[in-house]
Design an enzyme around this catalytic site. Structure first.
Site, PDB file in Angstrom:
ATOM      1  N   PRO A  87      35.915  43.373  46.736  1.00 45.78           N
ATOM      2  CA  PRO A  87      35.269  42.044  47.125  1.00 45.78           C
ATOM      3  C   PRO A  87      34.149  42.172  47.948  1.00 45.78           C
ATOM      4  O   PRO A  87      33.621  41.441  48.282  1.00 45.78           O
ATOM      5  CB  PRO A  87      36.489  41.402  47.666  1.00 45.78           C
ATOM      6  N   ARG A 152      27.357  46.932  26.662  1.00 47.91           N
ATOM      7  CA  ARG A 152      26.458  46.097  25.610  1.00 47.91           C
ATOM      8  C   ARG A 152      25.046  46.492  25.814  1.00 47.91           C
ATOM      9  O   ARG A 152      24.162  46.002  24.849  1.00 47.91           O
ATOM     10  CB  ARG A 152      26.735  44.662  25.561  1.00 47.91           C
ATOM     11  N   ASP A 167      18.613  37.577  26.268  1.00 47.72           N
ATOM     12  CA  ASP A 167      17.208  37.350  26.561  1.00 47.72           C
ATOM     13  C   ASP A 167      17.477  36.140  27.354  1.00 47.72           C
ATOM     14  O   ASP A 167      16.470  36.157  28.762  1.00 47.72           O
ATOM     15  CB  ASP A 167      16.452  36.662  25.456  1.00 47.72           C
TER      16      ASP A 167
HETATM   17  C1  LIG Z   1      37.218  37.680  48.853  1.00 43.67           C
HETATM   18  C2  LIG Z   1      38.628  38.345  49.305  1.00 43.67           C
HETATM   19  C3  LIG Z   1      38.694  38.647  50.362  1.00 43.67           C
HETATM   20  C4  LIG Z   1      39.963  39.391  50.563  1.00 43.67           C
HETATM   21  C5  LIG Z   1      40.632  39.898  49.718  1.00 43.67           C
HETATM   22  C6  LIG Z   1      40.216  39.774  48.250  1.00 43.67           C
HETATM   23  C7  LIG Z   1      40.983  40.465  47.398  1.00 43.67           C
HETATM   24  O1  LIG Z   1      40.945  39.831  46.130  1.00 43.67           O
HETATM   25  N1  LIG Z   1      41.874  41.260  47.508  1.00 43.67           N
HETATM   26  C8  LIG Z   1      42.769  41.873  46.573  1.00 43.67           C
HETATM   27  C9  LIG Z   1      41.947  42.901  45.618  1.00 43.67           C
HETATM   28  N2  LIG Z   1      40.619  42.196  45.231  1.00 43.67           N
HETATM   29  C10 LIG Z   1      39.583  42.988  44.391  1.00 43.67           C
HETATM   30  O2  LIG Z   1      39.730  44.007  43.892  1.00 43.67           O
HETATM   31  C11 LIG Z   1      38.678  41.992  44.014  1.00 43.67           C
HETATM   32  C12 LIG Z   1      38.626  40.503  44.208  1.00 43.67           C
HETATM   33  C13 LIG Z   1      37.307  39.750  43.805  1.00 43.67           C
HETATM   34  C14 LIG Z   1      36.186  40.597  43.163  1.00 43.67           C
HETATM   35  C15 LIG Z   1      36.379  41.601  43.007  1.00 43.67           C
HETATM   36  N3  LIG Z   1      35.394  42.520  42.310  1.00 43.67           N
HETATM   37  O3  LIG Z   1      36.138  43.722  42.244  1.00 43.67           O
HETATM   38  C16 LIG Z   1      37.017  43.787  43.000  1.00 43.67           C
HETATM   39  C17 LIG Z   1      37.332  42.433  43.192  1.00 43.67           C
HETATM   40  C18 LIG Z   1      41.376  44.277  46.505  1.00 43.67           C
HETATM   41  C19 LIG Z   1      42.277  45.350  46.078  1.00 43.67           C
HETATM   42  C20 LIG Z   1      43.155  45.015  44.779  1.00 43.67           C
HETATM   43  C21 LIG Z   1      42.675  43.524  44.622  1.00 43.67           C
HETATM   44  C22 LIG Z   1      39.152  38.954  48.131  1.00 43.67           C
END
Ligand SMILES: Cc1cccc(C(=O)NCC2(NC(=O)c3cccc4nocc34)CCCC2)c1
Length: 235
Positions: A87, A152, A167
């Site tokens: 995140p 893709r 596109d």
């Molecule tokens: C805004 C916010 C603030 C604090 C924590 C989290 C949160 O969701 N923490 C939990 C985890 N989230 C993600 O991995 C994850 C979540 C979202 C988009 C993503 N894009 O890539 C990985 C992503 C991190 C470790 C395991 C799950 C989200």
């Protein structure tokens, strides 16, 4: 292109890897996808992959040793990028997918769980990328989105019929509405222009739809598109 998914739940990827675009690309030899489970790199009796956070607080943190050992166990294909789906990462965009699809031969995707990974694992990470600003329980879903979006764009993965799909978005606009048979469904008609066979008028209508929808639904994208247009006009 080789994808290495570092995940505690390899079974999460079984079905997506056996269907649709990804399965076809693998079958055509355009992509290899491997899952590596950090749990296989634990040395203790309980195969511990997570532990309590230093400093206290709720939840668990993924331990650094199993992750680092899993990452170091991978073959190295260059050019490569090791990406932590997080995140805190840079947001996924079509431009980012284009960049990855054209610049690496191996993508290592590290999927977090619980509260996240020990910060010292960032030593092995080149880039953090995020699916968006919301909370999820795992990094596997973002990893699958990135895999799909990048794969893709690789040559040969999708047929010509599909390739126009990006596109509209690759010039930063939302898509136009789509219709197919029947011409009338529950009293709902298809816009006349689409039945006219007038390809110029159809293209103009679709472009107008893209612009209206983007302006109405995503003013942020619309402004970026206008800025891009004026750049193009001024050159
Ligand atoms: C805004 C916010 C603030 C604090 C924590 C989290 C949160 O969701 N923490 C939990 C985890 N989230 C993600 O991995 C994850 C979540 C979202 C988009 C993503 N894009 O890539 C990985 C992503 C991190 C470790 C395991 C799950 C989200």
């Amino acid at each position: 292109m080789r994808f290495d998914l570092i995940t505690l739940f390899p079974e999460f990827f079984h079905s997506p890897l056996q269907s649709g675009l990804i399965a076809k690309a693998i079958a055509k030899g355009l992509a290899e996808v491997h899952c590596t489970n950090p749990r296989d790199f634990t040395c203790d009796r309980h195969h511990k992959v997570d532990d309590e956070p230093y400093g206290g607080g709720a939840g668990m943190v993924l331990k650094p040793e199993p992750l680092a050992a899993a990452l170091e166990s991978l073959p190295v294909v260059t050019p490569r990028q090791v990406i932590y789906l997080s995140p805190q990462g840079e947001p996924m965009t079509q431009a980012l997918f284009q960049d990855l699809a054209t610049s690496v031969e191996q993508l290592v995707l590290v999927c977090g769980h619980y509260e996240g990974i020990d910060e010292r694992v960032m030593t092995w990470i080149d880039r953090e990328i995020s699916l968006g600003d919301f909370v999820l329980t795992c990094g596997e879903i973002p990893a699958l989105a990135l895999l799909n979006g990048v794969l893709r764009l690789r040559p040969g993965t999708i047929g010509k019929e599909e390739s126009h799909r990006c596109d509209s978005f690759s010039d930063g606009l939302l898509d136009y509405p789509h219709y197919t048979r029947p011409a009338e469904f529950r009293g709902l008609k298809v816009p006349e222009v689409l039945l006219s066979g007038n390809h110029g008028a159809i293209a103009a209508w679709r472009r107008q739809q893209q612009l209206e929808r983007t302006r109405d639904r995503r003013p942020d994208l619309y402004q970026a598109w206008q800025a891009q247009q004026s750049d193009l006009d001024s050159h």
